[in-house]
Design a protein around this motif. Structure first.
Motif, PDB file in Angstrom:
ATOM      1  N   GLY A 399      42.474  32.647  44.716  1.00  0.00           N
ATOM      2  CA  GLY A 399      43.911  32.572  44.510  1.00  0.00           C
ATOM      3  C   GLY A 399      44.245  32.092  43.105  1.00  0.00           C
ATOM      4  O   GLY A 399      45.162  32.609  42.455  1.00  0.00           O
ATOM      5  N   GLY A 400      43.483  31.108  42.634  1.00  0.00           N
ATOM      6  CA  GLY A 400      43.708  30.596  41.290  1.00  0.00           C
ATOM      7  C   GLY A 400      43.467  31.646  40.220  1.00  0.00           C
ATOM      8  O   GLY A 400      44.085  31.599  39.142  1.00  0.00           O
ATOM      9  N   SER A 401      42.598  32.597  40.519  1.00  0.00           N
ATOM     10  CA  SER A 401      42.334  33.671  39.550  1.00  0.00           C
ATOM     11  C   SER A 401      43.578  34.512  39.311  1.00  0.00           C
ATOM     12  O   SER A 401      43.737  35.118  38.244  1.00  0.00           O
ATOM     13  CB  SER A 401      41.185  34.561  40.046  1.00  0.00           C
ATOM     14  N   ASP A 402      44.477  34.545  40.293  1.00  0.00           N
ATOM     15  CA  ASP A 402      45.713  35.304  40.125  1.00  0.00           C
ATOM     16  C   ASP A 402      46.712  34.585  39.218  1.00  0.00           C
ATOM     17  O   ASP A 402      47.787  35.127  38.939  1.00  0.00           O
ATOM     18  CB  ASP A 402      46.351  35.550  41.502  1.00  0.00           C
ATOM     19  N   LEU A 403      46.385  33.368  38.819  1.00  0.00           N
ATOM     20  CA  LEU A 403      47.254  32.637  37.888  1.00  0.00           C
ATOM     21  C   LEU A 403      46.963  32.988  36.432  1.00  0.00           C
ATOM     22  O   LEU A 403      47.685  32.583  35.521  1.00  0.00           O
ATOM     23  CB  LEU A 403      47.081  31.136  38.098  1.00  0.00           C
ATOM     24  N   ILE A 404      45.870  33.727  36.198  1.00  0.00           N
ATOM     25  CA  ILE A 404      45.508  34.091  34.810  1.00  0.00           C
ATOM     26  C   ILE A 404      46.431  35.195  34.331  1.00  0.00           C
ATOM     27  O   ILE A 404      46.473  36.293  34.890  1.00  0.00           O
ATOM     28  CB  ILE A 404      44.045  34.548  34.739  1.00  0.00           C
ATOM     29  N   ASN A 405      47.199  34.892  33.304  1.00  0.00           N
ATOM     30  CA  ASN A 405      48.085  35.875  32.693  1.00  0.00           C
ATOM     31  C   ASN A 405      47.446  36.389  31.408  1.00  0.00           C
ATOM     32  O   ASN A 405      47.410  35.679  30.399  1.00  0.00           O
ATOM     33  CB  ASN A 405      49.449  35.244  32.386  1.00  0.00           C
ATOM     34  N   PRO A 406      46.902  37.611  31.414  1.00  0.00           N
ATOM     35  CA  PRO A 406      46.187  38.103  30.226  1.00  0.00           C
ATOM     36  C   PRO A 406      47.065  38.177  28.988  1.00  0.00           C
ATOM     37  O   PRO A 406      46.556  38.118  27.869  1.00  0.00           O
ATOM     38  CB  PRO A 406      45.706  39.498  30.667  1.00  0.00           C
ATOM     39  N   GLU A 407      48.375  38.274  29.169  1.00  0.00           N
ATOM     40  CA  GLU A 407      49.273  38.352  28.010  1.00  0.00           C
ATOM     41  C   GLU A 407      49.349  37.038  27.256  1.00  0.00           C
ATOM     42  O   GLU A 407      49.763  36.999  26.086  1.00  0.00           O
ATOM     43  CB  GLU A 407      50.667  38.774  28.463  1.00  0.00           C
ATOM     44  N   LEU A 408      48.956  35.951  27.917  1.00  0.00           N
ATOM     45  CA  LEU A 408      49.019  34.639  27.276  1.00  0.00           C
ATOM     46  C   LEU A 408      47.674  34.212  26.704  1.00  0.00           C
ATOM     47  O   LEU A 408      47.566  33.119  26.129  1.00  0.00           O
ATOM     48  CB  LEU A 408      49.509  33.582  28.274  1.00  0.00           C
ATOM     49  N   LEU A 409      46.657  35.041  26.875  1.00  0.00           N
ATOM     50  CA  LEU A 409      45.320  34.696  26.381  1.00  0.00           C
ATOM     51  C   LEU A 409      45.071  35.310  25.007  1.00  0.00           C
ATOM     52  O   LEU A 409      45.549  36.387  24.701  1.00  0.00           O
ATOM     53  CB  LEU A 409      44.258  35.190  27.376  1.00  0.00           C
TER      54      LEU A 409
END
Length: 409
Positions: A399-409
């Motif tokens: 579930g925590g993996s869904d918190l990764i926003n690639p646009e912010l990396l």
């Protein structure tokens, strides 16, 4: 002091006529049939629990009269559908967690067929006892992670134990599913999720297919002997060149990840609602015992810390139910369901059930450790829920993996 008698499911808004009827009918069934049968099955060996003369078969037969027809419910507006099934699930688990699992898993082949849009398979499975085959001897909770979001960085998951090939108009299955297949000993059909093997022998997730368990090449292992939810039979399934018509396919390798995602979004909140029912049962047992049992010359409820502990149980049950219901509503109405929400609901509710059952057992004192009282069994049942339908730790990472926003990396 002002005592207020709340509805069955706590701080519940007024139910409509259909909702009230479903809740009352299932609650009566849970109280009059499931509770006694659950205690009986808990004390039997796994072989005795599934024997032809076992009370399990009587419970499963009577449960068919509850009116929980998924294909019919699917025609209702989404919010009404999930409300009805949520109410029913909570009452079943309030009656007995293991038997609730045995009853609810019968609906999984229908549920997953509907998610896949295969209405013919949903109709085929309706009314048949079902099971869900996903875990394998070498693969546990990672089987609900086809995208490998939880895998160690740079490390793939190992070779699967069960493989399906698509040859012409048939799906051919070989291999084994682990002893954790819920309902395996009583099921007539299986919602099988496994890996796909291409013509070169390369494997990947996957295939989801409805498998009638009376087909040639299907066999069952021994029933599993386990700590809790013993009223829910679990066991191994073996497949030796089992041929299933292509029409039974719910998802091939190109659609598998999407269906597995939707499957987990659907299953996790239902497990969460089961946990809410178990937590509520533990709280109610503790509340009743606190009025009956005297210590220090007074009923337990007169002691301040007991009231504090009961309040903590109450608020946890209400908070868990609110989150699970909120997630079910969201997933039923959103353009795309939220796995982050679903895993949050399951982890929160099962952790709540364990904490509330533990506190309730503590309130019973030494009596709580005996089989004469209900808390010893409820504590074991609640502990099992932290692993059921995906271990909480794995689900939290996924579930925590869904918190990764690639646009912010």
């Amino acid at each position: 002091m002002d005592y207020q008698q709340l509805p069955l499911s706590g701080l519940e808004a007024p139910l409509n006529e259909m909702e009230q009827m479903i809740q009352d009918n299932v609650h009566h069934f849970a109280q009059s049939v499931m509770r006694e049968a659950g205690v009986t099955l808990d004390q039997l060996s796994p072989e005795q629990a599934i024997a032809p003369d076992s009370v399990l078969w009587d419970v499963l037969q009577k449960a068919e009269g509850l009116g929980l027809n998924l294909t019919a419910l699917a025609e209702l507006p989404p919010l009404e559908r999930v409300k009805l099934f949520g109410l029913a699930t909570e009452e079943l688990a309030w009656g007995d967690g293991g038997l609730a699992g045995s009853i609810l898993v019968n609906y999984f082949p229908v549920m997953y067929s509907l998610l896949a849009g295969n209405l013919a398979m949903a109709e085929f499975c309706e009314g048949k006892r079902g099971c869900w085959g996903i875990t394998e001897p070498d693969h546990g909770s990672d089987m609900v992670d086809p995208s490998a979001a939880v895998a160690a960085p740079g490390m793939p998951y190992g070779r699967p134990n069960c493989l399906a090939r698509i040859v012409g108009d048939k799906v051919i299955i070989n291999g084994q599913k682990a002893a954790w297949v819920s309902g395996a000993m009583t099921a007539e059909v299986c919602a099988l999720f496994c890996h796909y093997a291409d013509e070169q022998g390369n494997t990947r997730p996957g295939v989801a297919v409805i498998v009638p368990l009376d087909l040639p090449g299907v066999s069952r292992g021994k029933p599993l002997d386990k700590l809790g939810v013993r009223g829910m039979n679990q066991g191994e399934l073996y497949f030796d060149n089992v041929e299933v018509p292509l029409a039974n396919l719910l998802a091939g390798p190109d659609q598998y990840q999407d269906l597995a995602y939707r499957m987990l979004c659907e299953a996790n909140p239902h497990v969460g609602m089961m946990a809410v029912g178990m937590a509520r049962a533990a709280y109610e047992h503790a509340l009743a015992y606190a009025h009956e049992r005297k210590q220090g010359g007074q009923p337990l409820i007169r002691h301040q810390h007991v009231r504090f502990r009961l309040f903590e149980m109450f608020r946890k049950v209400e908070a868990a139910r609110a989150l699970v219901r909120r997630v079910m509503d969201y997933n039923a109405t959103a353009a795309y369901p939220s796995l982050l929400g679903s895993t949050s609901a399951k982890v929160t509710a099962t952790q709540t059930a364990f904490e509330v059952a533990s506190d309730a057992l503590q309130m019973f004192g030494g009596n709580g450790l005996t089989r004469e009282y209900p808390m010893e069994k409820l504590f074991r049942d609640a502990r099992a829920m932290l692993i059921a339908d995906g271990a909480n730790e794995m689900l939290a990472i996924k579930g925590g993996s869904d918190l990764i926003n690639p646009e912010l990396l």
